[in-house]
Write a protein that holds these residues in place. Structure first.
Motif, short mmCIF file in Angstrom:
data_model
loop_
_atom_site.label_atom_id
_atom_site.label_comp_id
_atom_site.label_asym_id
_atom_site.label_seq_id
_atom_site.Cartn_x
_atom_site.Cartn_y
_atom_site.Cartn_z
N ASN A 36 -74.17 -79.13 -51.18
CA ASN A 36 -73.90 -80.04 -50.05
C ASN A 36 -74.63 -81.36 -50.27
O ASN A 36 -75.80 -81.38 -50.65
CB ASN A 36 -74.41 -79.44 -48.72
CG ASN A 36 -73.54 -78.30 -48.22
OD1 ASN A 36 -74.03 -77.27 -47.83
ND2 ASN A 36 -72.24 -78.48 -48.24
N GLY A 37 -73.91 -82.45 -50.03
CA GLY A 37 -74.53 -83.77 -50.12
C GLY A 37 -74.74 -84.26 -51.54
O GLY A 37 -75.43 -85.26 -51.75
N LYS A 40 -69.78 -85.28 -53.95
CA LYS A 40 -68.40 -84.95 -54.35
C LYS A 40 -67.38 -85.78 -53.56
O LYS A 40 -66.50 -86.41 -54.14
CB LYS A 40 -68.12 -83.45 -54.16
CG LYS A 40 -69.05 -82.55 -54.93
CD LYS A 40 -68.74 -81.09 -54.71
CE LYS A 40 -68.90 -80.63 -53.28
NZ LYS A 40 -70.29 -80.74 -52.75
N SER A 41 -67.53 -85.77 -52.22
CA SER A 41 -66.55 -86.51 -51.41
C SER A 41 -66.65 -88.00 -51.69
O SER A 41 -65.63 -88.70 -51.74
CB SER A 41 -66.80 -86.26 -49.92
OG SER A 41 -66.68 -84.89 -49.65
N THR A 42 -67.86 -88.50 -51.87
CA THR A 42 -68.03 -89.92 -52.17
C THR A 42 -67.30 -90.27 -53.48
O THR A 42 -66.61 -91.29 -53.57
CB THR A 42 -69.53 -90.26 -52.30
OG1 THR A 42 -70.19 -89.89 -51.09
CG2 THR A 42 -69.75 -91.73 -52.57
N ARG A 404 -67.33 -94.75 -41.38
CA ARG A 404 -68.52 -93.89 -41.24
C ARG A 404 -69.63 -94.56 -40.47
O ARG A 404 -69.80 -95.72 -40.50
CB ARG A 404 -69.04 -93.51 -42.61
CG ARG A 404 -68.18 -92.43 -43.18
CD ARG A 404 -68.72 -91.98 -44.49
NE ARG A 404 -68.08 -90.74 -44.82
CZ ARG A 404 -68.73 -89.63 -45.15
NH1 ARG A 404 -70.02 -89.61 -45.19
NH2 ARG A 404 -68.09 -88.54 -45.45
N1 LIG Z 1 -70.80 -93.70 -45.35
C1 LIG Z 1 -71.99 -93.20 -45.68
N2 LIG Z 1 -73.12 -93.81 -45.27
C2 LIG Z 1 -74.34 -93.34 -45.61
N3 LIG Z 1 -74.54 -92.24 -46.38
C3 LIG Z 1 -73.45 -91.58 -46.80
C4 LIG Z 1 -72.13 -92.03 -46.50
N4 LIG Z 1 -71.26 -91.17 -47.10
C5 LIG Z 1 -72.00 -90.24 -47.73
N5 LIG Z 1 -73.31 -90.50 -47.56
C6 LIG Z 1 -74.42 -89.73 -48.12
O1 LIG Z 1 -74.18 -89.58 -49.51
C7 LIG Z 1 -74.56 -88.28 -49.94
C8 LIG Z 1 -73.37 -87.61 -50.60
O2 LIG Z 1 -72.43 -87.27 -49.59
P1 LIG Z 1 -71.03 -86.58 -49.90
O3 LIG Z 1 -70.32 -86.40 -48.61
O4 LIG Z 1 -70.35 -87.35 -50.96
O5 LIG Z 1 -71.50 -85.16 -50.49
P2 LIG Z 1 -70.64 -83.86 -50.78
O6 LIG Z 1 -71.06 -83.38 -52.12
O7 LIG Z 1 -69.21 -84.13 -50.57
O8 LIG Z 1 -71.18 -82.89 -49.66
P3 LIG Z 1 -70.49 -81.60 -48.97
O9 LIG Z 1 -70.37 -80.55 -50.04
O10 LIG Z 1 -71.47 -81.22 -47.92
O11 LIG Z 1 -69.17 -82.05 -48.42
C9 LIG Z 1 -75.07 -87.55 -48.72
O12 LIG Z 1 -76.47 -87.66 -48.70
C10 LIG Z 1 -74.46 -88.31 -47.57
O13 LIG Z 1 -75.29 -88.25 -46.44
#
Ligand SMILES: Nc1ncnc2c1ncn2[C@@H]1O[C@H](COP(=O)(O)OP(=O)(O)OP(=O)(O)O)[C@@H](O)[C@H]1O
Length: 404
Positions: A36-37, A40-42, A404
């Protein structure tokens, strides 16, 4: 082909993705894993042009998403299945996406059939279950019959049959030569679906290799050895001999031995030399989950510090001892459900087999629309406006940076 090079994204002080370089190739399902975090989504949003990289670049078929000709026809994505207008019916939701992207309306019924939602196409999506919403999101991703597909947690909320369907869908899309990039936290599912893995931790690349290589690189293969249950001294004798030969021995719960550090033929020879009969000598590979946990344990941001089951436990009566492990039955099951009823009917009997759709679609309660002709978009339509498309197949990208 998706290609990231030095991809970096910072949100203020927070570095979500750092210096990420990888390729996602056509013809295979590439799993995208990370705690988590981890970013990946970013990363997926940057691939789809929904977030701008702070540094580096990412391209699809050689172009950044916003320079891609006919983007909605080339790229489909499921990022957030809930990102739909709940007041619209499933069909109208897909129709509006199709119109925005110049996709013929007849394609809407085709994809509704593929995902098994044609029966409920006229219903407002706000009444949909989690699984129906996922199917609608997948339908949106397939709308443009794209060559490149991204799915963020596609099996979220699906029942076992839906999970199996998604697995087969991903594999068949890849078998058609498409690029399929899919994130998931379900390791057992990824092990069955993906050919290749990209693993990130705290925004950085940790592994980029085949599933098989990933498991081998991050876990130790072992042998299971079992001597006759009736002769415990044989087990002790073999254990001592293997240790003397440089192997490592651990007892398994069912009385077998787990041996690492020696190849199977050597273990067999040692047993023979010491006159020990074997009931089992078998090679084993760790699971993807074990390998993943081992690789990422230092890159987990959010970890529970307490036993979440603690509050559920019944206090032991005075003088009672906690349960002990039962050989072959795993850890003591304080919360184990009762065993299935003996001799009764099958309360959860599987449904009757249903005809499969074009992608092994889920059971169709009613006659599905006519099967689509092969690739209805073989002829590229008129070029849409050159301005960045609203990523029709990306299931309404409401998770954009600005939102966001
Ligand atoms: N718009 C934003 N503003 C500030 N921080 C962000 C933003 N988008 C993502 N983050 C931060 O960037 C990091 C990566 O987030 P992301 O959602 O890409 O992770 P992830 O691997 O997809 O997580 P998960 O498996 O929980 O979905 C996290 O610490 C998140 O809080």
């Amino acid at each position: 082909m998706i290609e990231a090079s030095g991809l970096t994204k910072r949100y203020g002080d927070k570095t979500a993705v750092y210096n990420l370089s990888f390729q996602v190739r056509p013809g295979t399902v590439t799993g995208f894993l990370g705690p988590n975090g981890s970013g990946k989504s970013t990363t997926m949003r940057m691939i789809l042009g929904l977030d701008n990289p702070t540094a580096g670049r990412v391209t699809i078929c050689g172009h950044p998403y916003d320079k891609l000709p006919n983007a909605p026809r080339q790229v489909g994505a499921l990022l957030d299945a809930k990102a739909v207008h709940g007041g619209r019916s499933a069909r109208n939701h897909l129709l509006s996406l199709a119109q925005l992207s110049g996709i013929p309306a007849r394609r809407v019924d085709e994809v509704l059939g593929v995902v098994g939602l044609h029966e409920v196409a006229g219903r407002r999506s706000k009444g949909f279950s989690l699984g129906m919403g996922q199917r609608l999101g997948i339908a949106a991703a397939l709308l443009g019959d794209p060559q490149v597909l991204l799915f963020d947690e596609p099996v979220n909320g699906l029942d076992p049959e839906g999970i199996l369907w998604v697995r087969n869908l991903m594999k068949s899309l890849a078998a058609e030569g498409r690029t399929v990039f899919v994130s998931s936290h379900l390791m057992s599912e990824m092990a069955l679906t993906a050919d290749h893995l990209i693993v990130i931790g705290r925004g950085q690349l940790m592994a980029d290799m085949s599933v098989r290589d990933f498991i081998s690189a991050n876990s130790a293969d072992f042998a299971r050895v079992r001597t006759p249950d009736t002769e415990p001294q044989q087990r002790e004798k073999l254990s001592a001999a293997i240790t003397e030969a440089g192997g490592h021995v651990l007892p398994e719960q069912d009385g077998a031995l787990r041996v690492t550090g020696l190849p199977l033929p050597r273990i067999s020879d040692i047993a023979h030399d010491h006159d020990v009969r074997l009931w089992e000598l078998s090679p084993h590979q760790a699971s993807l989950e074990e390998a993943y946990m081992r690789l990422t344990q230092g890159a987990v941001d959010y970890r529970s510090t307490i036993d979440q089951k603690e509050g559920l436990q019944q206090p032991l009566p005075p003088g009672a001892q906690p349960p002990v492990p039962v050989p072959g039955q795993g850890q003591p099951g304080w919360y184990a459900p009762p065993p299935p009823q003996q001799g009764g009917g099958q309360p959860f009997a599987p449904p009757q087999a249903a005809p499969a759709g074009p992608y092994g679609a889920p059971p169709a309660p009613a006659a599905a629309p006519a099967a689509p002709a092969a690739n209805p978009y073989a002829q590229p339509p008129q070029a849409p406006p050159s301005a960045p498309q609203p990523a029709a197949p990306s299931a309404e990208p409401t998770k954009s940076e600005d939102a966001r």
